[in-house]
Write a protein that holds these residues in place. Structure first.
Motif, PDB file in Angstrom:
ATOM      1  N   THR A 284      -0.303  -4.572  -3.874  1.00 43.70           N
ATOM      2  CA  THR A 284      -0.606  -5.961  -3.515  1.00 43.70           C
ATOM      3  C   THR A 284       0.532  -6.659  -2.781  1.00 43.70           C
ATOM      4  N   MET A 285       1.675  -5.998  -2.650  1.00 41.46           N
ATOM      5  CA  MET A 285       2.809  -6.683  -2.016  1.00 41.46           C
ATOM      6  C   MET A 285       2.858  -6.443  -0.515  1.00 41.46           C
ATOM      7  N   THR A 286       1.948  -5.626  -0.010  1.00 36.22           N
ATOM      8  CA  THR A 286       1.972  -5.260   1.401  1.00 36.22           C
ATOM      9  C   THR A 286       0.679  -5.665   2.097  1.00 36.22           C
ATOM     10  N   CYS A 287       0.825  -6.173   3.293  1.00 36.65           N
ATOM     11  CA  CYS A 287      -0.323  -6.511   4.134  1.00 36.65           C
ATOM     12  C   CYS A 287       0.093  -6.291   5.578  1.00 36.65           C
ATOM     13  N   THR A 288      -0.781  -5.701   6.385  1.00 38.68           N
ATOM     14  CA  THR A 288      -0.434  -5.408   7.782  1.00 38.68           C
ATOM     15  C   THR A 288      -0.174  -6.680   8.587  1.00 38.68           C
TER      16      THR A 288
END
Length: 265
Positions: free
Chosen positions: A34-38
């Motif tokens: 949940t800590m990563t988003c493109t």
């Protein structure tokens, strides 16, 4: 009401007394996902914490150190150093918020969230509203809940014990049934907020022992606020008054009354 298992007290390498190590049921992989988003130029996880007390600088510093040590010790214990470098306990220390109520903290947090998300968007990112990952990333505990520490929380640093020290955990999307001019309601004992004597009343925040930091972050990422909520001053729902946050104030008051009522010799 959640159940979080405790382990015997121990002293960490940083010198912090720990009453608890995060539950083995914590889904660290879920936190990582949940800590990563493109759409973001960075990858972080962790709560935002507000300082709402002007005094006791030493207690405030110790509280922040204890929270960071709790994360470090838990991740070391479960051999998850890959998460440590991405942890960000974001501190908001604004003098205008010293003495702020939960309502005022919520108002500020609701305004802070969209601004912070905008700052994290990488250059050239488009179609945010149509991106599933964006909606998923922006609904994490970092943007749905925050922590705040008032006078009572800082006092709890100097009154360690079961469930202490503690901070306040606030739900951003909780809707107050009161208009701003109606927020100075009378709080019935033994509660620390609310306008009724019913223990199921949701007041939009609850106490969180520092040692529950990772557990709560994980649980609130997978479950609703209602599943975790316990009305303050209760934390597990079974405490007696001698274990309430702030019980030392009542004790001190009683001692003062006793001292003034005793006849002088």
């Amino acid at each position: 009401m959640s159940s979080i298992s405790a382990e015997p007290s121990q002293v960490s390498e940083t010198g912090t007394y720990l009453d608890h190590i995060s539950s083995p049921d914590v889904d660290f992989d879920h936190i990582k996902s949940t800590m990563t988003c493109t759409k973001f130029h960075d990858s972080i996880w962790g709560f935002v914490i507000y300082r709402c007390s002007q005094g006791n600088q030493a207690a405030w510093d110790r509280l922040l150190q204890a929270l960071r040590s709790e994360v470090q010790d838990s991740l070391r214990y479960y051999i998850r150093p890959d998460l440590l470098e991405f942890h960000d306990l974001h501190v908001i220390d604004d003098k205008s918020l010293y003495g702020a109520t939960s309502h005022q903290v919520r108002d500020h947090f609701q305004a802070w969230v969209p601004k912070n998300l905008e700052d994290r968007v990488r250059p050239g990112a488009t179609n945010l509203d149509d991106d599933v990952d964006w909606h998923y990333a922006t609904s994490t505990p970092r943007y749905k809940y925050c922590l705040f520490a008032d006078d009572l929380c800082l006092e709890s640093v100097d009154h360690p014990g079961s469930h202490r020290p503690a901070v306040k955990l606030l739900c951003k999307d909780w809707e107050s049934p009161y208009l701003p001019e109606e927020r100075n309601y009378s709080v019935p004992a033994p509660f620390h907020d609310g306008a009724t004597e019913y223990d199921e009343e949701d007041v939009g925040w609850m106490y969180m022992p520092l040692a529950y930091y990772i557990d709560k972050y994980d649980l609130l990422g997978k479950h609703d606020w209602d599943d975790q909520y316990v009305r303050p001053p209760y934390i597990d729902g079974f405490e007696n008054e001698e274990r309430f946050i702030g019980h030392w104030r009542q004790k001190s008051l009683s001692e003062e009354v006793k001292a003034t009522s005793e006849p002088s010799l």
